[in-house]
Design a protein around this motif. Sequence first.
Motif, PDB file in Angstrom:
ATOM      1  N   ARG A 152      -4.541  -1.067  -8.745  1.00  0.00           N
ATOM      2  CA  ARG A 152      -5.821  -1.189  -9.459  1.00  0.00           C
ATOM      3  C   ARG A 152      -6.926  -0.473  -8.692  1.00  0.00           C
ATOM      4  NH1 ARG A 152      -4.384  -6.367 -10.262  1.00  0.00           N
ATOM      5  NH2 ARG A 152      -5.779  -7.107  -8.648  1.00  0.00           N
ATOM      6  N   ALA A 153      -6.937  -0.648  -7.373  1.00  0.00           N
ATOM      7  CA  ALA A 153      -7.963  -0.015  -6.547  1.00  0.00           C
ATOM      8  C   ALA A 153      -7.831   1.508  -6.578  1.00  0.00           C
ATOM      9  CB  ALA A 153      -7.873  -0.532  -5.113  1.00  0.00           C
ATOM     10  N   VAL A 188     -15.921   1.067 -10.035  1.00  0.00           N
ATOM     11  CA  VAL A 188     -15.869  -0.025  -9.080  1.00  0.00           C
ATOM     12  C   VAL A 188     -15.672  -1.303  -9.892  1.00  0.00           C
ATOM     13  CG1 VAL A 188     -17.240   1.029  -7.252  1.00  0.00           C
ATOM     14  CG2 VAL A 188     -18.383  -0.232  -9.035  1.00  0.00           C
ATOM     15  N   THR A 189     -15.081  -2.292  -9.270  1.00  0.00           N
ATOM     16  CA  THR A 189     -14.835  -3.554  -9.958  1.00  0.00           C
ATOM     17  C   THR A 189     -15.796  -4.604  -9.440  1.00  0.00           C
ATOM     18  OG1 THR A 189     -12.506  -3.013 -10.246  1.00  0.00           O
ATOM     19  CG2 THR A 189     -13.107  -5.322 -10.464  1.00  0.00           C
ATOM     20  N   GLN A 197       0.829  -1.210   0.000  1.00  0.00           N
ATOM     21  CA  GLN A 197       0.000   0.000   0.000  1.00  0.00           C
ATOM     22  C   GLN A 197       0.860   1.256   0.000  1.00  0.00           C
ATOM     23  OE1 GLN A 197      -3.455  -0.107  -0.333  1.00  0.00           O
ATOM     24  NE2 GLN A 197      -3.136   2.052  -0.754  1.00  0.00           N
ATOM     25  N   GLU A 231     -10.591   4.042  -8.194  1.00  0.00           N
ATOM     26  CA  GLU A 231     -11.186   5.099  -7.376  1.00  0.00           C
ATOM     27  C   GLU A 231     -11.018   6.460  -8.051  1.00  0.00           C
ATOM     28  OE1 GLU A 231     -10.418   7.156  -3.049  1.00  0.00           O
ATOM     29  OE2 GLU A 231     -10.035   5.012  -3.244  1.00  0.00           O
TER      30      GLU A 231
END
Length: 186
Positions: free
Chosen positions: A104-105, A114-115, A13, A109
């Motif tokens: 990816r997140a 959204v996935t 992260q 965002e």
Amino acid sequence: MSEPASISSGIAQRYATALFEIAKEAKDLAALEADVALLDAALAESADFRAMISSPVYTRDAQGRAVAALAPKMGLSAMTANTLGLMATKRRLFALPQLTAALRALIAEEKGEVTAEVVSASPLTEAQKQKLAAALKVSAGKDVKITAAVDESLIGGLIVKLGSKMIDTSIRARLNALQNTMKEVG
């Protein structure tokens, strides 16, 4: 979550946030998104690549040289190649799968997406994916990106995971529910 997985996620992260901010500042999120796809493909397709990033047998120098040699051949941008080189010198390449997931997140965002993870009994066509994405967009209120997988044991139907919601319309789930109902009756 297990402790090693939590540590990997925390490390990933931090690197993901830094790399994302660099790409955003350089107005180069498209290149970062392409790099994430290339890294995901390499992780999925190459056992040697997975071994190189996770095995303690490889030294920092060997990992750094491997990353330096692979990055141009894979077509990675300089910012991603430099980040991987830094991760190699710090012995952090083991967190690469978590790094790509975090990136990816962050990208989704930023794009307001959204996935949705969709598991079906047979592969979905592009038209089916688009129709499903449009239906989910109404529910989610955001653009929906479909990640499709196939599980033939479903027999038919879909399992859709969108955020914390899960919709299971598979025949397998219906048969299991029917079996449980029959047990209660008899």
